[in-house]
Design an enzyme around this catalytic site. Structure first.
Site, PDB file in Angstrom:
ATOM      1  N   PHE A 121       0.845  -1.195   0.000  1.00 32.02           N
ATOM      2  CA  PHE A 121       0.000   0.000   0.000  1.00 32.02           C
ATOM      3  C   PHE A 121       0.880   1.246   0.000  1.00 32.02           C
ATOM      4  O   PHE A 121       0.602   2.227  -0.679  1.00 32.02           O
ATOM      5  CB  PHE A 121      -0.927  -0.013   1.226  1.00 32.02           C
ATOM      6  CG  PHE A 121      -2.091   0.934   1.097  1.00 32.02           C
ATOM      7  CD1 PHE A 121      -3.216   0.568   0.381  1.00 32.02           C
ATOM      8  CD2 PHE A 121      -2.065   2.186   1.688  1.00 32.02           C
ATOM      9  CE1 PHE A 121      -4.298   1.447   0.250  1.00 32.02           C
ATOM     10  CE2 PHE A 121      -3.135   3.059   1.567  1.00 32.02           C
ATOM     11  CZ  PHE A 121      -4.254   2.691   0.847  1.00 32.02           C
ATOM     12  N   GLU A 122       1.995   1.190   0.756  1.00 28.54           N
ATOM     13  CA  GLU A 122       2.956   2.288   0.775  1.00 28.54           C
ATOM     14  C   GLU A 122       4.363   1.734   0.958  1.00 28.54           C
ATOM     15  O   GLU A 122       4.551   0.683   1.569  1.00 28.54           O
ATOM     16  CB  GLU A 122       2.649   3.274   1.915  1.00 28.54           C
ATOM     17  CG  GLU A 122       1.389   4.079   1.695  1.00 28.54           C
ATOM     18  CD  GLU A 122       0.787   4.603   2.980  1.00 28.54           C
ATOM     19  OE1 GLU A 122      -0.227   5.317   2.889  1.00 28.54           O
ATOM     20  OE2 GLU A 122       1.301   4.289   4.063  1.00 28.54           O
ATOM     21  N   SER A 123       5.348   2.455   0.409  1.00 25.28           N
ATOM     22  CA  SER A 123       6.766   2.179   0.641  1.00 25.28           C
ATOM     23  C   SER A 123       7.428   3.450   1.140  1.00 25.28           C
ATOM     24  O   SER A 123       6.990   4.559   0.812  1.00 25.28           O
ATOM     25  CB  SER A 123       7.459   1.729  -0.656  1.00 25.28           C
ATOM     26  OG  SER A 123       6.917   0.527  -1.142  1.00 25.28           O
TER      27      SER A 123
ATOM     28  N   PRO B 170       4.230   3.938   7.562  1.00 25.87           N
ATOM     29  CA  PRO B 170       5.605   3.936   7.040  1.00 25.87           C
ATOM     30  C   PRO B 170       6.603   4.614   7.981  1.00 25.87           C
ATOM     31  O   PRO B 170       7.748   4.156   8.112  1.00 25.87           O
ATOM     32  CB  PRO B 170       5.476   4.700   5.719  1.00 25.87           C
ATOM     33  CG  PRO B 170       4.056   4.516   5.322  1.00 25.87           C
ATOM     34  CD  PRO B 170       3.297   4.554   6.598  1.00 25.87           C
TER      35      PRO B 170
END
Length: 285
Positions: free
Chosen positions: A43-45, A74
């Site tokens: 979904f996020e990095s 994150p």
């Protein structure tokens, strides 16, 4: 170049919200960070770059669509990874992560085989209160119904959410059915966060309504501030929010709002895996 897989807001590995983290992303362009995020399908990095200070890093957070000005899980995952890489066996460490528009202070502690990390999101900004007609339409766009005991409102600690109270049945059955972008643009919001107020549980999706986020730290701060402002929880007292149950990844998000309005969000983090890119930075876009 190594990257790591972590689980955030997770009491054990393979729970909570997954994250890909690059501890030293020097040499990567924004387009390379975007391409890697799409490739890794998180979904996020988050991509970290060292500064002159050992406890301060610049940070870039990407979804598959864009770079975000702020995000929760994150940053918490990055603090745990930095502790693992740079703080050795120290029980507690402190970090500063510089985003495009704000710098976020975080703390990290070793806890069992994992970590507990916490961030100070600062003071929440309370935006537009939706009309009953807007709240009802937005709830219906998810196939749900507005819990009219509580107002829907835009609140932000770095990323603006429409906080939309719905019934417990409406939360369980929610699916995005309409294009909500025109209304979000009108309200100055990026996402909608559906809340079962009584259960302190919520859900949110990407703007297209395709991917549901498991545990959303950037929404937990606004929800905590909203609940304290409504008298549902007390300032200075920690409490927990819940998310991810409908994805079979139940997650606990710990929150607290101080007397001066500072919002803290924390949770447990587990290291899961380490990988290595076989491409040099020059081979990436």
């Amino acid at each position: 170049m190594q990257y790591w897989q972590l689980d955030v807001f997770a009491e054990r590995p393979l729970a909570g919200n997954g994250l890909a983290a690059f501890a030293d992303a020097r040499g990567l362009s924004a387009s390379a960070m975007q391409a890697l995020t799409i490739e890794l399908r998180q979904f996020e990095s988050i991509f970290l770059l060292p500064t002159a200070s050992a406890d301060c890093f610049r940070a870039h957070i990407f979804t598959a669509e864009e770079e975000l000005p702020f995000a929760g899980h994150p940053l918490l995952g990055a603090a745990a990874l930095l502790h693992h890489l740079h703080a050795g066996e120290q029980h507690e460490s402190h970090w500063q992560l510089e985003l495009r528009e704000k710098t976020v202070p975080l703390s990290s502690q070793r806890r069992g085989s994992g970590f507990y990390t916490e961030m100070n999101q600062g003071n929440a900004e309370f935006g537009a209160v939706l009309s009953s007609q807007q709240a009802r339409w937005l709830a219906e766009a998810f196939g749900s119904e507005h819990d009219s005991r509580h107002p829907a409102q835009v609140v932000s600690t770095g990323l603006p959410y429409v906080l939309l109270p719905v019934s417990s049945t409406g939360l369980a059955n929610a699916r995005q059915r309409e294009n909500m972008q025109p209304l979000l643009d009108e309200l100055g919001a990026a996402f909608v966060f559906l809340m079962d107020v009584d259960a302190a549980e919520g859900r949110t999706w990407d703007p297209e309504g395709v991917i549901e986020d498991i545990a959303t730290g950037s929404a937990a701060g606004p929800v905590a501030a909203w609940r304290v402002a409504r008298g549902l929880n007390q300032s200075g007292e920690p409490f927990s929010l819940h998310q991810g149950r409908f994805l079979r990844r139940p997650s606990q998000l710990d929150v607290q709002v101080s007397a001066d309005g500072q919002v803290r969000v924390g949770g447990q983090v587990q290291l899961l895996a380490r990988g290595e890119l076989l491409l040099s930075a020059g081979q990436l876009p």
